[in-house]
Design a protein around this motif. Structure first.
Motif, PDB file in Angstrom:
ATOM      1  N   UNK A 117       0.870  -1.173   0.000  1.00 53.24           N
ATOM      2  CA  UNK A 117       0.000   0.000   0.000  1.00 53.24           C
ATOM      3  C   UNK A 117       0.911   1.229   0.000  1.00 53.24           C
ATOM      4  N   UNK A 118       0.545   2.203  -0.831  1.00 59.75           N
ATOM      5  CA  UNK A 118       1.358   3.421  -0.882  1.00 59.75           C
ATOM      6  C   UNK A 118       0.950   4.391   0.212  1.00 59.75           C
ATOM      7  N   UNK A 119       1.928   5.019   0.823  1.00 59.90           N
ATOM      8  CA  UNK A 119       1.661   6.045   1.817  1.00 59.90           C
ATOM      9  C   UNK A 119       2.502   7.274   1.512  1.00 59.90           C
ATOM     10  N   UNK A 137      -5.582   9.042  11.752  1.00 58.96           N
ATOM     11  CA  UNK A 137      -4.122   9.049  11.549  1.00 58.96           C
ATOM     12  C   UNK A 137      -3.804   9.065  10.062  1.00 58.96           C
ATOM     13  N   UNK A 138      -4.838   8.905   9.242  1.00 60.08           N
ATOM     14  CA  UNK A 138      -4.689   9.107   7.798  1.00 60.08           C
ATOM     15  C   UNK A 138      -5.341  10.460   7.511  1.00 60.08           C
ATOM     16  N   UNK A 162      -3.971  10.875  -5.378  1.00 62.08           N
ATOM     17  CA  UNK A 162      -3.968  10.006  -6.550  1.00 62.08           C
ATOM     18  C   UNK A 162      -2.595  10.066  -7.196  1.00 62.08           C
ATOM     19  N   UNK A 221      -6.021  11.262   1.176  1.00 62.99           N
ATOM     20  CA  UNK A 221      -5.468  10.370   0.171  1.00 62.99           C
ATOM     21  C   UNK A 221      -5.063  11.203  -1.029  1.00 62.99           C
ATOM     22  N   UNK A 245      -6.581  14.794  -0.655  1.00 62.11           N
ATOM     23  CA  UNK A 245      -8.046  14.825  -0.721  1.00 62.11           C
ATOM     24  C   UNK A 245      -8.610  14.130   0.499  1.00 62.11           C
ATOM     25  N   UNK A 246      -9.766  14.580   0.943  1.00 63.93           N
ATOM     26  CA  UNK A 246     -10.370  13.922   2.103  1.00 63.93           C
ATOM     27  C   UNK A 246     -10.801  12.512   1.728  1.00 63.93           C
ATOM     28  N   UNK A 247     -10.752  11.605   2.714  1.00 66.25           N
ATOM     29  CA  UNK A 247     -11.206  10.252   2.401  1.00 66.25           C
ATOM     30  C   UNK A 247     -12.629  10.030   2.891  1.00 66.25           C
ATOM     31  N   UNK A 249      -2.161   6.855   0.632  1.00 67.43           N
ATOM     32  CA  UNK A 249      -2.771   7.443   1.820  1.00 67.43           C
ATOM     33  C   UNK A 249      -1.764   8.358   2.499  1.00 67.43           C
ATOM     34  N   UNK A 295     -14.395   7.288   7.189  1.00 65.00           N
ATOM     35  CA  UNK A 295     -13.110   7.035   7.832  1.00 65.00           C
ATOM     36  C   UNK A 295     -12.804   8.043   8.917  1.00 65.00           C
ATOM     37  N   UNK A 306      -2.779   6.482 -11.355  1.00 62.88           N
ATOM     38  CA  UNK A 306      -4.187   6.335 -10.997  1.00 62.88           C
ATOM     39  C   UNK A 306      -4.429   5.599  -9.692  1.00 62.88           C
ATOM     40  N   UNK A 307      -3.391   5.009  -9.119  1.00 66.42           N
ATOM     41  CA  UNK A 307      -3.621   4.324  -7.843  1.00 66.42           C
ATOM     42  C   UNK A 307      -3.594   5.357  -6.706  1.00 66.42           C
ATOM     43  N   UNK A 308      -3.992   4.871  -5.537  1.00 66.82           N
ATOM     44  CA  UNK A 308      -4.173   5.807  -4.420  1.00 66.82           C
ATOM     45  C   UNK A 308      -3.073   5.632  -3.385  1.00 66.82           C
TER      46      UNK A 308
END
Lengths: 702, 178
Positions: free
Chosen positions: A573-575, A667-668, A673, A671, A656-658, A681, A662, A677-679
């Protein structure tokens, strides 16, 4: 001051809008009590605002108008069509003079006097000639005289001789303000003189002994200059001589000549002056239309004057916030799209495409800056409102306070600033009431007599911090602890850090103040403050030392932001970690982290606590690889390592707000883009560290 | 012609379009008006420590859209991704605010016209789903279709209560406590 004026104009425009709609509905329904009340209230507010900003002319005018409606309201007068017509005319007039509050435009001046005359007639119900009419007639006569004086427009030099009568100062007039007003018209050279006194006994401190020779190079009419002195005319000798020459003030010979008389009691020799001016000055070329003499020409001139004023009004427009939000969204989408363009270009090296891509990047960056500039306002707007509050509250408490603001240029979303005003006001009141001691007590404690309350704003990462500091008596941790125990908020044997204990002041019904005043101390409020700030997704921290003072720090997120971040990967997962908090990156072996009892790593010979994100986020104990990356982030006064699987690189992220679903995963912070195109956090490291420490504590307790 | 229709409406209720879809073997339906679009399942990014009915977020043309596993929400087993699985992008109203959310369903069946008068009340005991989620049911041939109250099903209002119940992991309780 300019800002305040802008606020005033904006508010006044809103009030006038209200007024207009009420007036128009009154026209259909003249006996509608509630509308008359409404009109009266709006006028009253407008009057209050105007006099608060020192715009006496507008205030007087509205006051007169208001008197009519007060009488109607009280039933002493009947609302007639004539009154309504005059009111509507006054309304139009007000719209114009809001931006010309000193009636510099002669047309405005004339209208003004005429309307006041009409209004007075309504009030007195008989057509006696009040002073104002004389004035206005005189003004018109003067006006036509001026017209003849005028030779075209363009920059000219005026010699203004201004000699206030000795009693000039007695009614509170300030000649320097008049001079300052002239100085705003153009380039000026002001030569002060003092009247010679025969003996020291002649000296009366209340008498005005100064007089002035002023040279102005300005593109204005003689009438404009005259208007500056409109209230001083009866009390002073004013002579205005126009010269059709420019560049005089810059000329050394000329300035030497006039400056020779500085502070002396001599009059400039008119003939000598004229000849000098003719010799050194640059003659004004007259190529535009000759003097405006005929009535039609005059009308024409009035029309242009009106058009000009209209143009001034349009220089700022009001846009619905929805549209701005939309714009911001589009801009951020553009930034995202541009990221994918860059990505595509990197994959398919085409030189032509590269140029286009770079251009689009530049454009989108500029567009982004402009769009952000539109929704964000400097926090100064709010700070200046507090000046008054501090003054009033400290007076009523008999305390001496110095109010310092810092970082007023920090920009925040307009809606955030509005929501923030009340909580901040509350905190400042608390500081003044409970924080600062009385002057005598301060002196006894070897502190300066004057207490200091400091309001400071600054950026950090994707957040804005606002700090309120006072150098008052501070809060005693032990007192709060005891109070918290007695109120049952904590167990007597619980071990809490000072910060956590100070947090109790935000609990509902918690007040340590011995005396409840009407300003604060009832124990309501701080919980509301905390709630308001939480609604803005912010947090608040207290720090206090007995006899040194208290600091409250409010942290607020930037609403929609584009941040520079570090793109990392944890369990596929990307952060994004905001680059602003990143201190340093290290590589460590996974086995060092597993079973690490005290959660400390030795990096660069320093013991640094770390958070195993892999584990904390519930993926697995640790990644399958041999190594992890430790990103050391700074959080207020500490440094903490965050372990991630790998670091990908720097990335400009549109946060952008998630969404509401959530809201418990705070703590996130949002998010973003990525180019493909993937997301990814966006981590809020501050919250993660808080959470982690809290979590560790719960584990210890259980 | 138009006035005739109006009269009919008053007498016989309104005719609306509905979309039916499947969760496990059950049929459900919601008004087409609530559905913005139907998507194939893209890459979903799971948000850590979130309740398990929140599958994650997806990129919907630049916006971030939360996606809900409708099966878990209804107390069924988690969704199994097949070629038929898709996301209904719904526009729902919560506290007078319109938000968009994606709902994972096993498959979509058809769009049909339905007169609101044909929706029958559900006997509260007859359903194993939360009664307030179901607006009513309609009979089609030999099976029933549940008509859902979309705003209620997908509102985030009852998040807090669901949170603790559904989180499999003890740590997340700590998170949700504040």
């Amino acid at each position: 001051m300019e800002e305040m004026k802008a606020t005033y104009i904006q508010e006044a425009n809103e009030l006038l809008e209200n007024l207009e709609s009420s007036l128009l509905s009154l026209e259909d329904n003249p006996n509608d009590k509630s509308n008359i009340e409404q009109v009266f209230r709006v006028m009253h507010t407008l009057k209050g605002n105007s006099s608060m900003f020192g715009l006496a002319k507008i205030a007087e005018f509205v006051h007169d108008l208001e008197t009519i409606y007060d009488k109607i309201r009280q039933g002493e007068m009947q609302l007639t069509r004539e009154i309504l017509n005059t009111t509507l005319a006054s309304f139009d007039h007000l719209n114009l003079i809001i931006i010309d509050s000193e009636l510099e435009d002669p047309t405005n001046k004339e209208n003004h006097d005429q309307l006041i005359y009409q209004i007075h007639q309504f009030i007195q119900k008989k057509s006696v000639t009040p002073t104002t009419t004389e004035n206005s007639q005189q003004q018109t006569v003067n006006g036509s005289e001026h017209m003849q004086d005028e030779v075209g427009n363009g920059v000219k030099t005026y010699h203004v001789y201004f000699e206030p009568k000795p009693e000039f100062l007695l009614d509170g007039s300030n000649p320097l303000l008049l001079l300052a007003e002239i100085a705003q018209l153009g380039k000026t050279l002001i030569i002060p003189h003092f009247k010679k006194l025969e003996s020291i006994d002649d000296f009366q401190p209340t008498n005005c002994i100064a007089y002035w020779d002023v040279f102005v190079e300005a593109n204005c009419t003689k009438a404009t200059l005259h208007d500056v002195f409109v209230f001083a005319e009866s009390n002073a000798i004013i002579e205005i001589t126009p010269y059709l020459f420019t560049d005089l003030i810059a000329n050394t010979e000329f300035s030497e000549f006039v400056q020779a008389t500085i502070f002396k009691d001599v009059k400039l020799d008119a003939a000598e002056l004229t000849s000098l001016i003719e010799r050194v000055g640059k003659k004004v070329e007259i190529l535009q239309q000759p003097a405006v003499k005929s009535a039609s020409d005059a009308n024409e001139a009035l029309k242009t004057a009106k058009v000009e004023t209209k143009e001034k009004v349009v220089s700022s427009i009001r846009v619905s916030s929805d549209k701005l939000d939309e714009l911001m969204n589009l801009v951020s989408e553009l930034v995202t799209t541009q990221a994918s363009l860059t990505l595509y270009n990197q994959k398919n090296e085409t030189p032509e495409l590269e140029i286009i891509s770079e251009n689009i990047e530049k454009l989108s960056r500029r567009l982004r800056d402009i769009a952000f500039g539109m929704t964000l306002v400097p926090i100064n707007n709010m700070f200046s409102r507090f000046q008054r509050l501090v003054r009033d509250v400290s007076m009523s408490l008999n305390k001496e306070v110095q109010f310092v603001t810092e970082g007023g240029e920090t920009e925040l979303d307009k809606s955030i600033i509005e929501t923030l005003t009340d909580p901040l006001m509350h905190i400042i009141r608390n500081s003044l009431d409970h924080g600062l001691e009385l002057p005598e007590k301060r002196e006894a404690l070897d502190k300066p007599r004057k207490g200091t309350v400091k309001l400071k704003a600054f950026y950090s990462g994707i957040s804005v911090y606002i700090q309120i500091t006072d150098d008052g008596k501070g809060m005693d941790v032990d007192v709060i602890r005891e109070k918290a125990i007695s109120k049952g908020f904590m167990k007597p044997d619980e071990v809490l850090s000072d910060k956590e204990i100070f947090d109790f002041i935000f609990y509902p019904g918690f007040s340590t103040a011995a005396v409840v005043t009407d300003i604060s101390g009832r124990g309501v409020g701080m919980d509301v403050v905390k709630r308001n700030i939480s609604e803005l997704k912010g947090s608040i921290i207290v720090d206090s030392k007995v006899n040194i003072g208290t600091t409250l720090t409010i942290k607020l997120p930037l609403s929609l932001s584009i941040i520079d971040g570090l793109l990392v990967e944890v369990a596929n997962v990307f952060y994004i970690i905001p680059l602003s908090v990143v201190d340093k990156c290290y590589e460590v072996e996974n086995k060092e982290m597993i079973g690490n009892f005290n959660q400390l790593l030795t990096l660069d010979n320093q013991q640094i606590p770390f958070i195993n994100i892999h584990k904390e986020f519930g993926y697995s104990e640790i990644s399958d690889a041999d190594n992890s990356q430790i990103i050391v982030v700074s959080d207020a006064d500490r440094r903490v390592g965050i372990s991630v699987d790998c670091i990908i690189g720097e990335y400009q992220a549109v946060v952008k707000p998630i969404g509401k679903y959530y809201r418990n995963q705070d703590f996130i912070s949002g998010a973003t883009i990525l180019g493909d195109g993937s997301i990814a956090l966006v981590m809020d490291t501050h919250k993660i560290i808080d959470l982690y420490t809290e979590h560790a504590k719960t584990e210890l307790v259980s | 012609m138009k006035s005739e229709q109006m009269n009919e409406n008053v007498l016989n209720g309104e005719t609306k379009s509905f979309l039916s879809f499947k969760l496990e073997h059950e049929n459900f339906t919601i008004p087409v008006m609530k559905i913005m679009e139907i998507l194939e399942v893209p890459k979903i990014t799971k948000v850590p420590q979130s309740p398990n009915f929140l599958v994650g977020v997806i990129n919907l043309r630049g916006a971030v859209l939360p996606v809900i596993d409708t099966r878990i929400k209804f107390g069924m087993t988690p969704i199994e991704f097949t070629i038929n699985t898709c996301i209904l992008v719904l526009s729902i109203e919560v506290n007078e605010e319109v938000i968009e959310v994606g709902a994972l369903v096993d498959s979509v069946s058809e769009v049909f016209e339905l007169n609101t008068n044909d929706i029958k009340q559900v006997p509260t005991l007859a359903t194993r789903y939360r009664a307030d989620y179901v607006q009513g049911m309609i009979q089609e041939n030999d099976h029933f279709i549940m008509v859902l109250d979309v705003d209620k099903v997908f509102s985030s209002n009852d998040l807090d209560s669901i949170n603790i119940a559904s989180s499999s992991n003890a740590k997340s309780e700590v998170i949700h406590k504040d």
